[in-house]
Design an enzyme around this catalytic site. Structure first.
Site, PDB file in Angstrom:
ATOM      1  CD  GLU A  95      -8.433 -52.519   0.164  1.00 50.31           C
ATOM      2  OE1 GLU A  95      -7.962 -52.753   0.856  1.00 50.31           O
ATOM      3  OE2 GLU A  95      -9.494 -51.896  -0.071  1.00 50.31           O
TER       4      GLU A  95
ATOM      5  N   GLY B 275      -9.644 -48.513   7.446  1.00 46.59           N
ATOM      6  CA  GLY B 275      -8.361 -48.888   7.015  1.00 46.59           C
ATOM      7  C   GLY B 275      -7.885 -50.042   6.592  1.00 46.59           C
ATOM      8  CB  SER B 276      -5.092 -52.080   5.729  1.00 40.76           C
ATOM      9  OG  SER B 276      -4.645 -52.234   7.179  1.00 40.76           O
ATOM     10  CB  THR B 277      -8.556 -56.495   5.896  1.00 44.35           C
ATOM     11  OG1 THR B 277      -9.856 -55.993   5.045  1.00 44.35           O
ATOM     12  CG2 THR B 277      -9.084 -57.731   6.202  1.00 44.35           C
TER      13      THR B 277
ATOM     14  CD  GLU C 245     -17.507 -48.779   7.520  1.00 45.67           C
ATOM     15  OE1 GLU C 245     -17.409 -49.469   6.460  1.00 45.67           O
ATOM     16  OE2 GLU C 245     -18.595 -48.328   8.065  1.00 45.67           O
TER      17      GLU C 245
ATOM     18  CB  CYS D 186     -12.586 -48.922   1.230  1.00 47.43           C
ATOM     19  SG  CYS D 186     -13.740 -47.609   1.643  1.00 47.43           S
TER      20      CYS D 186
ATOM     21  CE  LYS E 155      -2.811 -42.835  14.060  1.00 48.65           C
ATOM     22  NZ  LYS E 155      -2.196 -42.677  12.699  1.00 48.65           N
TER      23      LYS E 155
ATOM     24  N   GLY F  60      -7.254 -54.171  10.620  1.00 48.72           N
ATOM     25  CA  GLY F  60      -8.689 -54.127  11.492  1.00 48.72           C
ATOM     26  C   GLY F  60      -8.490 -55.685  12.241  1.00 48.72           C
TER      27      GLY F  60
HETATM   28  P1  NAI Z   1      -3.343 -48.770   7.610  1.00 50.06           P
HETATM   29  O1  NAI Z   1      -4.593 -49.834   7.711  1.00 50.06           O
HETATM   30  O2  NAI Z   1      -2.149 -49.360   8.161  1.00 50.06           O
HETATM   31  O3  NAI Z   1      -3.662 -47.383   7.936  1.00 50.06           O
HETATM   32  C1  NAI Z   1      -5.084 -46.801   8.284  1.00 50.06           C
HETATM   33  C2  NAI Z   1      -4.859 -46.088   9.843  1.00 50.06           C
HETATM   34  O4  NAI Z   1      -4.519 -47.186  10.751  1.00 50.06           O
HETATM   35  C3  NAI Z   1      -3.751 -45.128   9.945  1.00 50.06           C
HETATM   36  O5  NAI Z   1      -4.412 -43.942  10.806  1.00 50.06           O
HETATM   37  C4  NAI Z   1      -2.766 -45.885  10.697  1.00 50.06           C
HETATM   38  O6  NAI Z   1      -1.867 -45.066  11.279  1.00 50.06           O
HETATM   39  C5  NAI Z   1      -3.361 -46.728  11.650  1.00 50.06           C
HETATM   40  N1  NAI Z   1      -2.883 -47.857  11.931  1.00 50.06           N
HETATM   41  C6  NAI Z   1      -1.773 -48.505  11.259  1.00 50.06           C
HETATM   42  N2  NAI Z   1      -1.384 -49.782  12.094  1.00 50.06           N
HETATM   43  C7  NAI Z   1      -2.014 -49.537  13.323  1.00 50.06           C
HETATM   44  C8  NAI Z   1      -2.038 -50.237  14.672  1.00 50.06           C
HETATM   45  N3  NAI Z   1      -1.347 -51.387  14.742  1.00 50.06           N
HETATM   46  N4  NAI Z   1      -2.907 -50.161  15.362  1.00 50.06           N
HETATM   47  C9  NAI Z   1      -3.755 -48.885  15.611  1.00 50.06           C
HETATM   48  N5  NAI Z   1      -3.853 -48.116  14.293  1.00 50.06           N
HETATM   49  C10 NAI Z   1      -2.957 -48.581  13.190  1.00 50.06           C
HETATM   50  O7  NAI Z   1      -3.070 -48.692   5.926  1.00 50.06           O
HETATM   51  P2  NAI Z   1      -1.790 -48.197   5.270  1.00 50.06           P
HETATM   52  O8  NAI Z   1      -0.687 -48.932   5.765  1.00 50.06           O
HETATM   53  O9  NAI Z   1      -1.854 -46.742   5.228  1.00 50.06           O
HETATM   54  O10 NAI Z   1      -2.295 -48.741   3.893  1.00 50.06           O
HETATM   55  C11 NAI Z   1      -1.801 -49.939   3.507  1.00 50.06           C
HETATM   56  C12 NAI Z   1      -3.043 -50.813   2.816  1.00 50.06           C
HETATM   57  O11 NAI Z   1      -4.203 -50.901   3.377  1.00 50.06           O
HETATM   58  C13 NAI Z   1      -3.428 -49.959   1.252  1.00 50.06           C
HETATM   59  O12 NAI Z   1      -2.619 -50.416   0.248  1.00 50.06           O
HETATM   60  C14 NAI Z   1      -4.803 -50.603   1.116  1.00 50.06           C
HETATM   61  O13 NAI Z   1      -4.655 -51.834   0.559  1.00 50.06           O
HETATM   62  C15 NAI Z   1      -5.205 -50.846   2.602  1.00 50.06           C
HETATM   63  N6  NAI Z   1      -6.027 -49.651   3.184  1.00 50.06           N
HETATM   64  C16 NAI Z   1      -7.268 -49.761   2.768  1.00 50.06           C
HETATM   65  C17 NAI Z   1      -8.219 -48.615   3.203  1.00 50.06           C
HETATM   66  C18 NAI Z   1      -9.519 -48.566   3.045  1.00 50.06           C
HETATM   67  O14 NAI Z   1     -10.269 -47.633   3.348  1.00 50.06           O
HETATM   68  N7  NAI Z   1     -10.177 -49.873   2.475  1.00 50.06           N
HETATM   69  C19 NAI Z   1      -7.646 -47.395   3.780  1.00 50.06           C
HETATM   70  C20 NAI Z   1      -6.070 -47.220   3.830  1.00 50.06           C
HETATM   71  C21 NAI Z   1      -5.337 -48.677   3.483  1.00 50.06           C
END
Ligand code: NAI
Ligand code: MG
Length: 491
Positions: free
Chosen positions: A394, A237-239, A259, A293, A184, A242
């Site tokens: 972050e 993705g985001s903590t 991660e 990240c 996904k 996670g």
């Molecule tokens: P996110 O963590 O919501 O998105 C990452 C992935 O998770 C996407 O594919 C999203 O569709 C999926 N996702 C979101 N909610 C989910 C759920 N309830 N169940 C399963 N999958 C889900 O990150 P977002 O909203 O794009 O960014 C928000 C903040 O997160 C950013 O400002 C940043 O601080 C952080 N972030 C950190 C990352 C890293 O690699 N450390 C990567 C992306 C975002």
């Protein structure tokens, strides 16, 4: 901007890829993906949800049950992964263009992602023939040996900052170990994952081995995590998400690897080569527009070198101008979305309100003379205090928080005073200090007199709330295999 349409010679379609076929979402819905440089609609893709996840998981399970994939000769499975790498190499220009348009990153950086994706596929292609169990000297007239087996159906959920690379970091080891996959991609950047699905099919992956469902996190992503027939979730993705995933995975006791975020300290000691440290600190925070990240978002500087370092940094930041991401000379791209731009601007406001001194940037940047796209000037805050929000959370954008210290114990304490522990940098010419810091820093990666290098062969992952599990290197094989112990009576 140079003709900003997706290349016509791409092989993927704008639909879901399930069981080797392209299909619309069951609900018939579609959603738009934007070009972050201009804010314009780039393409539409199918909006999958729980029903499509269910179809994809069934296809992946069926493919896992057959002998065609998991019992394929290991050498042939390796050759197949290698073929995927070859196709990516041949189509590197098309893929780079897709990545640039969907994500906004400069093409120079997209090409680095593609190079690393090729490396990761080849690295794990080599592992297929080296995955084996052990014979164990147990008590009694018994033969005991282990089998290293795939986990089963893997759900991979990835973010938008390195769309192709994060997909490959998961699918390469998962496929090498004989698993099947439902991927996904992030809703902001669905296109390169679809391209990867087409490449897998062309390379000869059997139907159902690698499925891609585009859609949103709260619907498609959550359905994948909750699905009872998924054996493992690999998430980047985001903590915050996670935590949601860890809770949801408890329902069926799925294996998970996470991660997550970071607030990585980059420490410049008094004896550092200040010029090199300034260049390193610059790329540590501004590479990929700070959307890494591992971004070196907390610069901890010894007070004796602070002025010199800061003036070098501010100077470079002022010279960074928005440029066409398709132009190979461009060094700085936009943020991914309006939402992300607003979030990062919110942090800039907080930094100001808490009394940190803005010494570079701080505002939205124009693109081609207009307020369009999601651009932010490279931003530096000096005089940041450890209790400031911008020292703790972050930000995930081009915003650097500079803190000063007067002795090395203080530097180490500041560096480790974070709920995160993804990465850290240390700049010093003293070899003893370098290794002491490497030992004492609470982080999954430590860079000394450099920042950001990575390699398919070297493990990557977090300490503390930056997650658990190690991607890349031989460690990743543990995430995608399970061990069976077999006993044979020799009497
Ligand atoms: P996110 O963590 O919501 O998105 C990452 C992935 O998770 C996407 O594919 C999203 O569709 C999926 N996702 C979101 N909610 C989910 C759920 N309830 N169940 C399963 N999958 C889900 O990150 P977002 O909203 O794009 O960014 C928000 C903040 O997160 C950013 O400002 C940043 O601080 C952080 N972030 C950190 C990352 C890293 O690699 N450390 C990567 C992306 C975002
Ligand atoms: Mg997009």
């Amino acid at each position: 901007m140079e003709n900003a349409t997706i290349p016509v010679d791409r092989t993927a379609q704008d639909r879901l890829f399930i069981n080797g076929e392209w299909s619309e979402a069951a609900n018939g819905k579609r959603f738009e993906t934007l070009n972050p440089a201009t804010g314009e609609v780039l393409a539409e893709v199918a909006e999958g949800d729980a029903a499509d996840i269910d179809s994809a998981v069934s296809a992946a399970r069926a493919a896992f049950r057959t002998d065609t994939w998991r019992r394929m000769d290991a050498a042939d499975r390796g050759a197949l992964l290698w073929r995927m790498a070859d196709i990516i190499e041949q189509r590197a220009d098309v893929l780079a263009r897709i990545e640039v348009l969907d994500n906004g990153k400069p093409i120079r950086e997209a090409k680095i992602d593609i190079r690393q994706s090729i490396d990761a596929l080849r690295y794990y292609a080599g592992w297929t023939t080296k995955l084996h169990g052990a014979t164990i000297p147990v008590r009694g007239n018994l033969l005991n040996y282990t089998l290293r087996e795939p986990v089963g159906v893997v759900g991979a959920i990835i973010p938008w900052n390195f769309p192709l690379l994060m997909a490959v970091w998961k699918i390469a080891p998962a496929l090498a170990c004989g698993n099947t996959i439902v991927l996904k991609p992030a809703e902001q950047t669905p296109l390169s994952a679809l391209e990867l699905a087409a490449i897998g099919a062309e390379a000869g992956l059997p139907n159902g081995v690698f499925n891609v469902v585009t859609g949103f996190g709260e619907t498609a992503g959550a359905a994948l995590v909750a699905h009872p027939d998924v054996d493992k979730i690999a998430f980047t993705g985001s903590t915050a998400v996670g935590r949601i995933i860890m809770r949801a995975a408890a329902g069926s006791l799925k294996k998970i690897s996470l991660e997550l975020g970071g607030k990585s300290p980059n420490i410049v000691l008094a004896d550092a080569d200040v010029g090199a440290a300034a260049r390193g600190a610059f790329s540590a925070i501004f590479y990929n527009t700070g959307q890494c990240c591992t971004a070196g978002s907390r610069l901890l500087v010894h007070e004796s070198v602070r002025d010199e370092l800061l003036s070098g940094l501010v100077d470079r930041a002022g010279k960074m101008q928005p440029g066409d991401p398709l132009d190979s000379k461009t060094r700085f791209g936009p943020l991914i979305s309006q939402e992300q731009l607003d979030r990062v601007l919110g942090y800039v406001e907080k930094g100001r309100a808490e009394g940190a001194q803005l010494v570079a940037g701080g505002s939205r940047a124009q693109y081609e003379g207009e307020d369009r796209g999601f651009w932010l000037q490279p931003t530096v805050f000096d005089g940041v205090q450890p209790d400031h929000v911008i020292a703790k959370e972050e930000i995930f954008g081009p915003v650097l928080s500079v803190l000063s210290f007067s002795d090395e114990d203080e530097a180490l304490a500041l560096a480790n005073a974070s709920e995160y522990g993804l990465a850290a940098g240390v700049w010093t010419q003293d070899v003893k200090k370098a290794h002491r810091f490497a030992r004492d820093l609470e982080a999954g990666t430590v860079w000394i007199n450099t920042y950001h290098p990575g390699d398919a062969a070297s493990p990557f992952g977090g300490y503390k709330q930056s997650g658990f599990g190690r991607e890349l290197g031989e460690y990743s094989l543990d995430l995608y295999t399970q061990i069976k112990s077999v006993w044979v009576d020799l009497n």
